[in-house]
Design a protein around this motif. Sequence first.
Motif, PDB file in Angstrom:
ATOM      1  N   MET A 124       1.144 -10.561   8.904  1.00  0.00           N
ATOM      2  CA  MET A 124       0.477  -9.705   9.879  1.00  0.00           C
ATOM      3  C   MET A 124       0.139 -10.486  11.147  1.00  0.00           C
ATOM      4  O   MET A 124       0.240  -9.953  12.263  1.00  0.00           O
ATOM      5  N   ASP A 125      -0.229 -11.749  10.985  1.00  0.00           N
ATOM      6  CA  ASP A 125      -0.554 -12.579  12.146  1.00  0.00           C
ATOM      7  C   ASP A 125       0.705 -12.849  12.986  1.00  0.00           C
ATOM      8  O   ASP A 125       0.665 -12.825  14.218  1.00  0.00           O
ATOM      9  N   GLU A 126       1.823 -13.106  12.320  1.00  0.00           N
ATOM     10  CA  GLU A 126       3.075 -13.345  13.042  1.00  0.00           C
ATOM     11  C   GLU A 126       3.505 -12.109  13.829  1.00  0.00           C
ATOM     12  O   GLU A 126       4.082 -12.218  14.919  1.00  0.00           O
ATOM     13  N   ALA A 127       3.227 -10.934  13.292  1.00  0.00           N
ATOM     14  CA  ALA A 127       3.611  -9.694  13.982  1.00  0.00           C
ATOM     15  C   ALA A 127       2.942  -9.582  15.349  1.00  0.00           C
ATOM     16  O   ALA A 127       3.501  -8.992  16.279  1.00  0.00           O
ATOM     17  N   THR A 128       1.757 -10.175  15.491  1.00  0.00           N
ATOM     18  CA  THR A 128       1.057 -10.102  16.782  1.00  0.00           C
ATOM     19  C   THR A 128       1.804 -10.854  17.875  1.00  0.00           C
ATOM     20  O   THR A 128       1.613 -10.567  19.060  1.00  0.00           O
ATOM     21  N   GLU A 129       2.667 -11.798  17.499  1.00  0.00           N
ATOM     22  CA  GLU A 129       3.471 -12.510  18.491  1.00  0.00           C
ATOM     23  C   GLU A 129       4.414 -11.548  19.224  1.00  0.00           C
ATOM     24  O   GLU A 129       4.863 -11.832  20.333  1.00  0.00           O
ATOM     25  N   PHE A 130       4.694 -10.405  18.598  1.00  0.00           N
ATOM     26  CA  PHE A 130       5.616  -9.427  19.167  1.00  0.00           C
ATOM     27  C   PHE A 130       4.862  -8.160  19.621  1.00  0.00           C
ATOM     28  O   PHE A 130       5.436  -7.083  19.703  1.00  0.00           O
ATOM     29  N   LEU A 134       0.821  -1.204   0.000  1.00  0.00           N
ATOM     30  CA  LEU A 134       0.000   0.000   0.000  1.00  0.00           C
ATOM     31  C   LEU A 134       0.861   1.262   0.000  1.00  0.00           C
ATOM     32  O   LEU A 134       0.535   2.238  -0.679  1.00  0.00           O
ATOM     33  N   VAL A 135       1.952   1.251   0.751  1.00  0.00           N
ATOM     34  CA  VAL A 135       2.856   2.408   0.753  1.00  0.00           C
ATOM     35  C   VAL A 135       3.412   2.646  -0.654  1.00  0.00           C
ATOM     36  O   VAL A 135       3.459   3.775  -1.133  1.00  0.00           O
ATOM     37  N   SER A 136       3.813   1.574  -1.314  1.00  0.00           N
ATOM     38  CA  SER A 136       4.396   1.687  -2.651  1.00  0.00           C
ATOM     39  C   SER A 136       3.388   2.224  -3.663  1.00  0.00           C
ATOM     40  O   SER A 136       3.764   2.844  -4.662  1.00  0.00           O
ATOM     41  N   ARG A 137       2.102   1.999  -3.410  1.00  0.00           N
ATOM     42  CA  ARG A 137       1.053   2.500  -4.305  1.00  0.00           C
ATOM     43  C   ARG A 137       0.672   3.947  -4.015  1.00  0.00           C
ATOM     44  O   ARG A 137      -0.184   4.520  -4.694  1.00  0.00           O
ATOM     45  N   GLY A 138       1.266   4.527  -2.982  1.00  0.00           N
ATOM     46  CA  GLY A 138       0.929   5.895  -2.638  1.00  0.00           C
ATOM     47  C   GLY A 138      -0.414   6.027  -1.959  1.00  0.00           C
ATOM     48  O   GLY A 138      -1.132   7.021  -2.139  1.00  0.00           O
ATOM     49  N   SER A 139      -0.765   5.039  -1.156  1.00  0.00           N
ATOM     50  CA  SER A 139      -2.047   5.039  -0.461  1.00  0.00           C
ATOM     51  C   SER A 139      -2.161   6.201   0.514  1.00  0.00           C
ATOM     52  O   SER A 139      -1.173   6.812   0.916  1.00  0.00           O
ATOM     53  N   ARG A 140      -3.381   6.501   0.921  1.00  0.00           N
ATOM     54  CA  ARG A 140      -3.601   7.430   2.032  1.00  0.00           C
ATOM     55  C   ARG A 140      -3.153   6.756   3.320  1.00  0.00           C
ATOM     56  O   ARG A 140      -3.012   5.521   3.370  1.00  0.00           O
ATOM     57  N   PRO A 141      -2.917   7.496   4.404  1.00  0.00           N
ATOM     58  CA  PRO A 141      -2.596   6.869   5.694  1.00  0.00           C
ATOM     59  C   PRO A 141      -3.701   5.886   6.103  1.00  0.00           C
ATOM     60  O   PRO A 141      -4.885   6.147   5.875  1.00  0.00           O
ATOM     61  N   PHE A 142      -3.293   4.782   6.701  1.00  0.00           N
ATOM     62  CA  PHE A 142      -4.281   3.746   7.010  1.00  0.00           C
ATOM     63  C   PHE A 142      -3.952   3.020   8.304  1.00  0.00           C
ATOM     64  O   PHE A 142      -2.787   2.878   8.684  1.00  0.00           O
ATOM     65  N   ARG A 143      -5.008   2.572   8.983  1.00  0.00           N
ATOM     66  CA  ARG A 143      -4.849   1.639  10.086  1.00  0.00           C
ATOM     67  C   ARG A 143      -4.746   0.247   9.496  1.00  0.00           C
ATOM     68  O   ARG A 143      -5.351  -0.055   8.458  1.00  0.00           O
ATOM     69  N   TRP A 144      -4.006  -0.625  10.148  1.00  0.00           N
ATOM     70  CA  TRP A 144      -3.838  -1.971   9.603  1.00  0.00           C
ATOM     71  C   TRP A 144      -5.171  -2.697   9.487  1.00  0.00           C
ATOM     72  O   TRP A 144      -5.358  -3.529   8.598  1.00  0.00           O
ATOM     73  N   SER A 145      -6.093  -2.386  10.353  1.00  0.00           N
ATOM     74  CA  SER A 145      -7.410  -3.021  10.298  1.00  0.00           C
ATOM     75  C   SER A 145      -8.188  -2.627   9.049  1.00  0.00           C
ATOM     76  O   SER A 145      -9.187  -3.276   8.707  1.00  0.00           O
ATOM     77  N   GLU A 146      -7.754  -1.579   8.349  1.00  0.00           N
ATOM     78  CA  GLU A 146      -8.443  -1.112   7.146  1.00  0.00           C
ATOM     79  C   GLU A 146      -7.888  -1.737   5.869  1.00  0.00           C
ATOM     80  O   GLU A 146      -8.454  -1.548   4.787  1.00  0.00           O
ATOM     81  N   MET A 147      -6.786  -2.483   5.974  1.00  0.00           N
ATOM     82  CA  MET A 147      -6.100  -2.942   4.764  1.00  0.00           C
ATOM     83  C   MET A 147      -6.947  -3.862   3.909  1.00  0.00           C
ATOM     84  O   MET A 147      -6.876  -3.827   2.683  1.00  0.00           O
ATOM     85  N   GLU A 198      -1.977  -3.994  16.405  1.00  0.00           N
ATOM     86  CA  GLU A 198      -2.672  -2.956  15.646  1.00  0.00           C
ATOM     87  C   GLU A 198      -1.656  -1.893  15.258  1.00  0.00           C
ATOM     88  O   GLU A 198      -0.724  -1.596  16.021  1.00  0.00           O
ATOM     89  N   GLY A 199      -1.813  -1.354  14.061  1.00  0.00           N
ATOM     90  CA  GLY A 199      -0.841  -0.374  13.594  1.00  0.00           C
ATOM     91  C   GLY A 199      -1.469   0.731  12.774  1.00  0.00           C
ATOM     92  O   GLY A 199      -2.618   0.643  12.340  1.00  0.00           O
ATOM     93  N   PHE A 200      -0.689   1.772  12.561  1.00  0.00           N
ATOM     94  CA  PHE A 200      -1.076   2.918  11.744  1.00  0.00           C
ATOM     95  C   PHE A 200       0.112   3.263  10.869  1.00  0.00           C
ATOM     96  O   PHE A 200       1.227   3.469  11.371  1.00  0.00           O
ATOM     97  N   THR A 201      -0.093   3.267   9.562  1.00  0.00           N
ATOM     98  CA  THR A 201       0.994   3.506   8.608  1.00  0.00           C
ATOM     99  C   THR A 201       0.722   4.764   7.801  1.00  0.00           C
ATOM    100  O   THR A 201      -0.393   4.964   7.306  1.00  0.00           O
ATOM    101  N   ILE A 202       1.751   5.588   7.679  1.00  0.00           N
ATOM    102  CA  ILE A 202       1.668   6.838   6.915  1.00  0.00           C
ATOM    103  C   ILE A 202       2.577   6.715   5.699  1.00  0.00           C
ATOM    104  O   ILE A 202       3.798   6.675   5.837  1.00  0.00           O
ATOM    105  N   PRO A 203       2.010   6.619   4.499  1.00  0.00           N
ATOM    106  CA  PRO A 203       2.838   6.654   3.289  1.00  0.00           C
ATOM    107  C   PRO A 203       3.026   8.107   2.848  1.00  0.00           C
ATOM    108  O   PRO A 203       2.109   8.912   2.935  1.00  0.00           O
TER     109      PRO A 203
END
Length: 249
Positions: A119-125, A92-105, A129-134
Amino acid sequence: MREPATWRRRLDDTFEFLCRIRRSSTQQEICRHLLCYAERFGATNLLAGPIPPPHALRREQLSHVLLDAWPEQWSERYFSKGYLDRDPTIQLVSRGSRPFRWSEMGEMCRICPSGWRIMDEATEFKLCEGFTIPFATLERQAVGFSVAGEKLDPDPHDRIAFQFVAACAFGCAAILADGKGNSKPVSLSSRQRDVLSWASEGLTVDEIADRLSISRNTADTHLRAARERLGVASTVHAVAEAFRQGLIA
């Protein structure tokens, strides 16, 4: 309708953190200030950097990380297993998406099974939940800036304000990484500073034009000229960069 006093207090608080970030002497110090700011909506970790080219080797991928407060064991697994090319946030970042919460992907793109597994493996750490700004540089290089934690709850103001904070922090970190702390700042005209100052208050182009008693087209022209002089692609990034250089206060 905005509550003026509340909006002003929150804006002043945001600019206070921007000042701290601008005064930082290391990338680690920038990370500390960012997490102090982002903990208000639940973020405990962050990672930011330009997106490497597809199929880049692990060493090159790591060289693109500019701000790093990510769980070390997760980073080791992520880069050693080549997750970057399958990570839906990176897509999504590479596509120039708007900022997004991971739950919106899931609503924004079609995620393959391996992407969901990452994304599921990331929850082990505790990156549940995340927020990404492209955003992108003027040269169209995609940049991703992510914060995450066990539970994130950013309100609309948090989402907008953190875009300014993230863009400013990235600019400061890039200068530290390049050793260009004493580079000559850009100059802006008084009108370009005016439109950026009003943009920093959250005003739209139409509202800026009304405040300055100019046409919408003229306001937009000044904003575009300011972005070009600052070498950025968005108004949010322009405000952050102008603040970082002390061009607006």
